[in-house]
Design a protein around this motif. Structure first.
Motif, PDB file in Angstrom:
ATOM      1  N   PHE A  34      -5.077  -1.972   8.468  1.00 38.98           N
ATOM      2  CA  PHE A  34      -5.462  -2.758   7.305  1.00 38.98           C
ATOM      3  C   PHE A  34      -4.227  -3.354   6.653  1.00 38.98           C
ATOM      4  O   PHE A  34      -3.125  -2.801   6.741  1.00 38.98           O
ATOM      5  CB  PHE A  34      -6.168  -1.886   6.256  1.00 38.98           C
ATOM      6  CG  PHE A  34      -7.312  -1.067   6.795  1.00 38.98           C
ATOM      7  CD1 PHE A  34      -7.116   0.249   7.190  1.00 38.98           C
ATOM      8  CD2 PHE A  34      -8.588  -1.599   6.889  1.00 38.98           C
ATOM      9  CE1 PHE A  34      -8.167   1.013   7.683  1.00 38.98           C
ATOM     10  CE2 PHE A  34      -9.642  -0.844   7.377  1.00 38.98           C
ATOM     11  CZ  PHE A  34      -9.426   0.463   7.781  1.00 38.98           C
ATOM     12  N   TYR A  36      -3.301  -4.259   2.672  1.00 36.77           N
ATOM     13  CA  TYR A  36      -3.674  -4.213   1.266  1.00 36.77           C
ATOM     14  C   TYR A  36      -2.632  -5.014   0.483  1.00 36.77           C
ATOM     15  O   TYR A  36      -1.470  -5.124   0.893  1.00 36.77           O
ATOM     16  CB  TYR A  36      -3.672  -2.772   0.733  1.00 36.77           C
ATOM     17  CG  TYR A  36      -4.866  -1.935   1.104  1.00 36.77           C
ATOM     18  CD1 TYR A  36      -5.057  -1.475   2.404  1.00 36.77           C
ATOM     19  CD2 TYR A  36      -5.817  -1.577   0.144  1.00 36.77           C
ATOM     20  CE1 TYR A  36      -6.156  -0.693   2.733  1.00 36.77           C
ATOM     21  CE2 TYR A  36      -6.918  -0.787   0.467  1.00 36.77           C
ATOM     22  CZ  TYR A  36      -7.076  -0.355   1.756  1.00 36.77           C
ATOM     23  OH  TYR A  36      -8.167   0.419   2.082  1.00 36.77           O
ATOM     24  N   GLN A  38      -0.904  -5.243  -3.457  1.00 36.68           N
ATOM     25  CA  GLN A  38      -0.797  -4.489  -4.701  1.00 36.68           C
ATOM     26  C   GLN A  38       0.013  -5.312  -5.692  1.00 36.68           C
ATOM     27  O   GLN A  38       1.179  -5.645  -5.431  1.00 36.68           O
ATOM     28  CB  GLN A  38      -0.142  -3.123  -4.476  1.00 36.68           C
ATOM     29  CG  GLN A  38      -0.128  -2.251  -5.715  1.00 36.68           C
ATOM     30  CD  GLN A  38       0.360  -0.838  -5.436  1.00 36.68           C
ATOM     31  OE1 GLN A  38       1.093  -0.598  -4.502  1.00 36.68           O
ATOM     32  NE2 GLN A  38      -0.063   0.110  -6.276  1.00 36.68           N
ATOM     33  N   PRO A  44      -3.810  -0.657  -5.247  1.00 34.73           N
ATOM     34  CA  PRO A  44      -3.899  -1.433  -4.008  1.00 34.73           C
ATOM     35  C   PRO A  44      -5.316  -1.978  -3.837  1.00 34.73           C
ATOM     36  O   PRO A  44      -6.286  -1.298  -4.129  1.00 34.73           O
ATOM     37  CB  PRO A  44      -3.573  -0.410  -2.916  1.00 34.73           C
ATOM     38  CG  PRO A  44      -2.902   0.718  -3.626  1.00 34.73           C
ATOM     39  CD  PRO A  44      -3.487   0.756  -4.990  1.00 34.73           C
ATOM     40  N   LEU A  87       0.905  -4.067   1.582  1.00 36.31           N
ATOM     41  CA  LEU A  87       0.982  -2.742   2.189  1.00 36.31           C
ATOM     42  C   LEU A  87       0.321  -2.745   3.553  1.00 36.31           C
ATOM     43  O   LEU A  87      -0.837  -3.167   3.686  1.00 36.31           O
ATOM     44  CB  LEU A  87       0.280  -1.710   1.301  1.00 36.31           C
ATOM     45  CG  LEU A  87       0.707  -1.642  -0.169  1.00 36.31           C
ATOM     46  CD1 LEU A  87      -0.141  -0.614  -0.910  1.00 36.31           C
ATOM     47  CD2 LEU A  87       2.169  -1.295  -0.282  1.00 36.31           C
ATOM     48  N   PHE A 101       0.285   4.923   4.713  1.00 36.96           N
ATOM     49  CA  PHE A 101       0.690   3.679   4.083  1.00 36.96           C
ATOM     50  C   PHE A 101       2.162   3.392   4.336  1.00 36.96           C
ATOM     51  O   PHE A 101       3.006   4.290   4.249  1.00 36.96           O
ATOM     52  CB  PHE A 101       0.487   3.762   2.570  1.00 36.96           C
ATOM     53  CG  PHE A 101      -0.955   3.737   2.154  1.00 36.96           C
ATOM     54  CD1 PHE A 101      -1.762   4.854   2.308  1.00 36.96           C
ATOM     55  CD2 PHE A 101      -1.503   2.596   1.618  1.00 36.96           C
ATOM     56  CE1 PHE A 101      -3.095   4.829   1.929  1.00 36.96           C
ATOM     57  CE2 PHE A 101      -2.828   2.550   1.228  1.00 36.96           C
ATOM     58  CZ  PHE A 101      -3.621   3.668   1.391  1.00 36.96           C
ATOM     59  N   GLY A 102       2.457   2.125   4.606  1.00 40.19           N
ATOM     60  CA  GLY A 102       3.837   1.692   4.564  1.00 40.19           C
ATOM     61  C   GLY A 102       4.296   1.582   3.123  1.00 40.19           C
ATOM     62  O   GLY A 102       3.480   1.634   2.192  1.00 40.19           O
ATOM     63  N   THR A 103       5.590   1.428   2.935  1.00 36.44           N
ATOM     64  CA  THR A 103       6.132   1.344   1.581  1.00 36.44           C
ATOM     65  C   THR A 103       5.952  -0.037   0.965  1.00 36.44           C
ATOM     66  O   THR A 103       6.190  -0.216  -0.222  1.00 36.44           O
ATOM     67  CB  THR A 103       7.614   1.720   1.555  1.00 36.44           C
ATOM     68  OG1 THR A 103       8.304   0.923   2.517  1.00 36.44           O
ATOM     69  CG2 THR A 103       7.817   3.185   1.889  1.00 36.44           C
TER      70      THR A 103
ATOM     71  N   HIS B  41       8.430   5.405  -1.440  1.00 38.62           N
ATOM     72  CA  HIS B  41       7.443   6.066  -0.595  1.00 38.62           C
ATOM     73  C   HIS B  41       6.165   5.239  -0.584  1.00 38.62           C
ATOM     74  O   HIS B  41       5.824   4.593  -1.566  1.00 38.62           O
ATOM     75  CB  HIS B  41       7.105   7.461  -1.143  1.00 38.62           C
ATOM     76  CG  HIS B  41       8.243   8.412  -1.127  1.00 38.62           C
ATOM     77  ND1 HIS B  41       8.549   9.201  -0.031  1.00 38.62           N
ATOM     78  CD2 HIS B  41       9.159   8.709  -2.059  1.00 38.62           C
ATOM     79  CE1 HIS B  41       9.595   9.938  -0.314  1.00 38.62           C
ATOM     80  NE2 HIS B  41       9.991   9.670  -1.524  1.00 38.62           N
ATOM     81  N   GLY B  42       5.468   5.291   0.526  1.00 39.43           N
ATOM     82  CA  GLY B  42       4.123   4.739   0.519  1.00 39.43           C
ATOM     83  C   GLY B  42       3.221   5.668  -0.251  1.00 39.43           C
ATOM     84  O   GLY B  42       3.646   6.752  -0.687  1.00 39.43           O
ATOM     85  N   LEU B  43       2.000   5.275  -0.437  1.00 41.01           N
ATOM     86  CA  LEU B  43       1.048   6.204  -1.040  1.00 41.01           C
ATOM     87  C   LEU B  43       0.945   7.434  -0.149  1.00 41.01           C
ATOM     88  O   LEU B  43       0.837   7.324   1.070  1.00 41.01           O
ATOM     89  CB  LEU B  43      -0.328   5.560  -1.175  1.00 41.01           C
ATOM     90  CG  LEU B  43      -0.539   4.702  -2.413  1.00 41.01           C
ATOM     91  CD1 LEU B  43      -0.026   3.301  -2.182  1.00 41.01           C
ATOM     92  CD2 LEU B  43      -2.009   4.673  -2.796  1.00 41.01           C
ATOM     93  N   PHE B 104      -9.666   1.747  -4.156  1.00 41.88           N
ATOM     94  CA  PHE B 104      -8.908   2.540  -5.104  1.00 41.88           C
ATOM     95  C   PHE B 104      -9.350   2.348  -6.547  1.00 41.88           C
ATOM     96  O   PHE B 104      -9.789   1.264  -6.941  1.00 41.88           O
ATOM     97  CB  PHE B 104      -7.421   2.178  -4.994  1.00 41.88           C
ATOM     98  CG  PHE B 104      -6.800   2.671  -3.729  1.00 41.88           C
ATOM     99  CD1 PHE B 104      -6.934   1.955  -2.543  1.00 41.88           C
ATOM    100  CD2 PHE B 104      -6.113   3.870  -3.700  1.00 41.88           C
ATOM    101  CE1 PHE B 104      -6.389   2.430  -1.364  1.00 41.88           C
ATOM    102  CE2 PHE B 104      -5.558   4.353  -2.526  1.00 41.88           C
ATOM    103  CZ  PHE B 104      -5.689   3.631  -1.355  1.00 41.88           C
TER     104      PHE B 104
END
Lengths: 111, 113
Positions: A34, A36, A38, A44, A87, A101-103, B41-43, B104
């Motif tokens: 996916f 996303y 943000q 997100p 993301l 999740f990527g950063t 950091h990612g979630l 979310f």
């Protein structure tokens, strides 16, 4: 190696330009993918799912390359409202649907 | 809009105090998740639930507990808050149709002094 890696940017792109992001993932068994977006200090929000065949939604195109384990997002004719962090998200645990999740990649569209 | 609310939206507390964050959904989704988001950091998944009274740990569960006594509510508790738990906390639901995407809530910004 991180499970999901993205170039953090920032990408500063003039309005109307085309911009592309890549994301790599480490687990070859990953099932779902996916993108996303943000916005600053917001949650997100799903932009689009990514399918093996590639998919397009208006100005946005997402592609998956399983052999090289990366996904991409292309934004055409960028708008000021596209400024956000994007993301990359991968589900590597099919069944429990735990996402990794990527950063994020930060994009700023410049007028 | 997936009908998710979180409360409180902002909280400042002191080290050692207990804190409970609430996630409420109106669409009867089975799967619910708690994440934290920190710079760099990612979630990261803290805990998740796959039904009433059914919960499991995520990758950063130490110092956190959860409860789900009703489908619509998923509570995250910090038994004794520490400064390292200063973060933004997001709740999410997963729809079991379509692509199984997660959606979310608006987040809770927690500061532990």
């Amino acid at each position: 190696r991180k499970e999901v890696e993205q170039d953090p940017g920032p990408f500063n792109v003039p309005e109307g330009a085309t911009v592309a992001f890549n994301c790599t993932y480490s687990n070859s068994a990953s099932q779902s993918f996916f993108w996303y977006r943000q916005d600053c200090r917001k949650e997100p929000k799903l932009l689009m799912s990514v399918y093996s065949s590639g998919n397009e939604d208006g100005r946005f195109t997402a592609q998956l390359n399983r052999a090289s384990q990366y996904i991409s997002l292309l934004i055409r004719d960028s708008k000021l409202s596209d400024s956000a962090t994007y993301l990359c998200v991968v589900n590597s645990n099919f069944g429990n649907e735990k996402l990794t999740f990527g950063t994020g990649t930060r994009l700023t569209i410049i007028p | 809009d997936a009908g998710i609310t979180q409360s409180p939206r902002h909280k400042v507390t002191e080290t050692g105090t207990p804190v409970t964050l609430r996630c409420h959904q109106t669409e009867n989704h089975r799967y619910m998740y708690w994440y934290r988001q920190d710079p760099g950091h990612g979630l990261r998944l803290i805990h998740y639930s796959y039904g009433v009274k059914d919960t499991d740990k995520g990758e950063v569960s130490d110092g956190y507990s959860v409860s789900r006594s009703k489908t619509e509510d998923f509570l995250l508790t910090l038994e004794s808050a520490t400064s390292s738990q200063t973060s933004v906390y997001f709740c999410a639901i997963r729809r079991t149709s379509g692509d199984n995407e997660q959606f979310f809530g608006p987040g809770t910004r927690l500061t532990v002094l």
